[in-house]
Design a protein around this motif. Sequence first.
Motif, short mmCIF file in Angstrom:
data_model
loop_
_atom_site.label_atom_id
_atom_site.label_comp_id
_atom_site.label_asym_id
_atom_site.label_seq_id
_atom_site.Cartn_x
_atom_site.Cartn_y
_atom_site.Cartn_z
N ASN A 1 27.13 51.95 49.34
CA ASN A 1 25.72 51.61 49.59
C ASN A 1 25.54 50.22 50.16
OD1 ASN A 1 24.95 54.12 48.62
ND2 ASN A 1 24.55 53.38 46.56
N GLY A 2 26.45 49.79 51.02
CA GLY A 2 26.33 48.49 51.67
C GLY A 2 26.75 47.29 50.84
N SER A 3 27.23 47.51 49.63
CA SER A 3 27.70 46.38 48.81
C SER A 3 29.17 46.57 48.46
CB SER A 3 26.86 46.26 47.53
OG SER A 3 27.04 47.39 46.73
N THR A 4 29.79 45.48 48.03
CA THR A 4 31.20 45.55 47.64
C THR A 4 31.37 45.09 46.20
OG1 THR A 4 31.65 43.33 48.45
CG2 THR A 4 32.03 45.13 49.99
N GLN A 5 32.38 45.62 45.57
CA GLN A 5 32.76 45.20 44.22
C GLN A 5 34.25 45.43 44.06
OE1 GLN A 5 31.12 47.94 41.11
NE2 GLN A 5 30.05 48.85 42.83
N LYS A 6 34.80 45.03 42.94
CA LYS A 6 36.23 45.18 42.68
C LYS A 6 36.45 46.24 41.61
CE LYS A 6 37.65 41.58 45.16
NZ LYS A 6 38.54 41.66 46.27
N VAL A 7 37.55 46.96 41.73
CA VAL A 7 37.95 47.92 40.72
C VAL A 7 39.41 47.66 40.38
CG1 VAL A 7 38.59 49.72 42.37
CG2 VAL A 7 37.91 50.37 40.08
N GLU A 8 39.76 47.82 39.11
CA GLU A 8 41.14 47.55 38.68
C GLU A 8 41.81 48.83 38.21
OE1 GLU A 8 43.34 44.92 35.30
OE2 GLU A 8 41.72 43.96 36.41
N PHE A 9 43.07 48.99 38.63
CA PHE A 9 43.89 50.11 38.22
C PHE A 9 45.10 49.54 37.49
CE2 PHE A 9 41.78 51.46 42.19
CZ PHE A 9 41.12 52.59 41.73
N ASN A 10 45.30 49.95 36.24
CA ASN A 10 46.41 49.46 35.43
C ASN A 10 47.73 50.08 35.87
OD1 ASN A 10 44.74 47.85 33.80
ND2 ASN A 10 44.21 49.62 32.56
N SER A 11 48.81 49.33 35.67
CA SER A 11 50.14 49.76 36.13
C SER A 11 50.72 50.89 35.30
CB SER A 11 51.09 48.56 36.09
OG SER A 11 51.25 48.13 34.75
N SER A 12 51.51 51.72 35.97
CA SER A 12 52.33 52.77 35.35
C SER A 12 51.60 53.61 34.31
CB SER A 12 53.57 52.13 34.70
OG SER A 12 54.29 51.40 35.65
N THR A 13 50.39 54.03 34.64
CA THR A 13 49.61 54.79 33.67
C THR A 13 48.59 55.69 34.34
OG1 THR A 13 48.33 54.59 31.62
CG2 THR A 13 47.80 53.04 33.36
N SER A 14 48.10 56.62 33.55
CA SER A 14 46.94 57.42 33.95
C SER A 14 45.72 56.84 33.27
CB SER A 14 47.10 58.88 33.50
OG SER A 14 48.18 59.47 34.15
N GLY A 15 44.59 56.97 33.91
CA GLY A 15 43.37 56.48 33.31
C GLY A 15 42.17 56.84 34.15
N SER A 16 41.06 56.28 33.79
CA SER A 16 39.86 56.46 34.60
C SER A 16 39.14 55.12 34.69
CB SER A 16 38.96 57.54 34.02
OG SER A 16 38.47 57.17 32.76
#
Length: 96
Positions: free
Chosen positions: A44-59
Amino acid sequence: MLTMKLKMTFLSLVFLFIANIASAFTIRYYNKDSKNYEMEVRSNGSTQKVEFNSSTSGSTSIQTSASEVEIKTACGWVKVKDSAKIVIKDGCITIE
């Protein structure tokens, strides 16, 4: 009578607006890499950051009312739909 209808219409619109703001976009992921990633997300025209943890499944959740976002990876921008399942390998995203 007219005033009451206007108030009810206004309150309904406010409720819908707040519900859209509070909606979250969810991504299920499996990070095969042994490092955490923080990636830039456009929606929607904006930016943000998302983090993905190492060696794992998640949401992870992204605050947006959009049905699709773009995530910047080592392999370029990837379009991801709400509730998608993704795999991260070598800093790149593939969609399952």
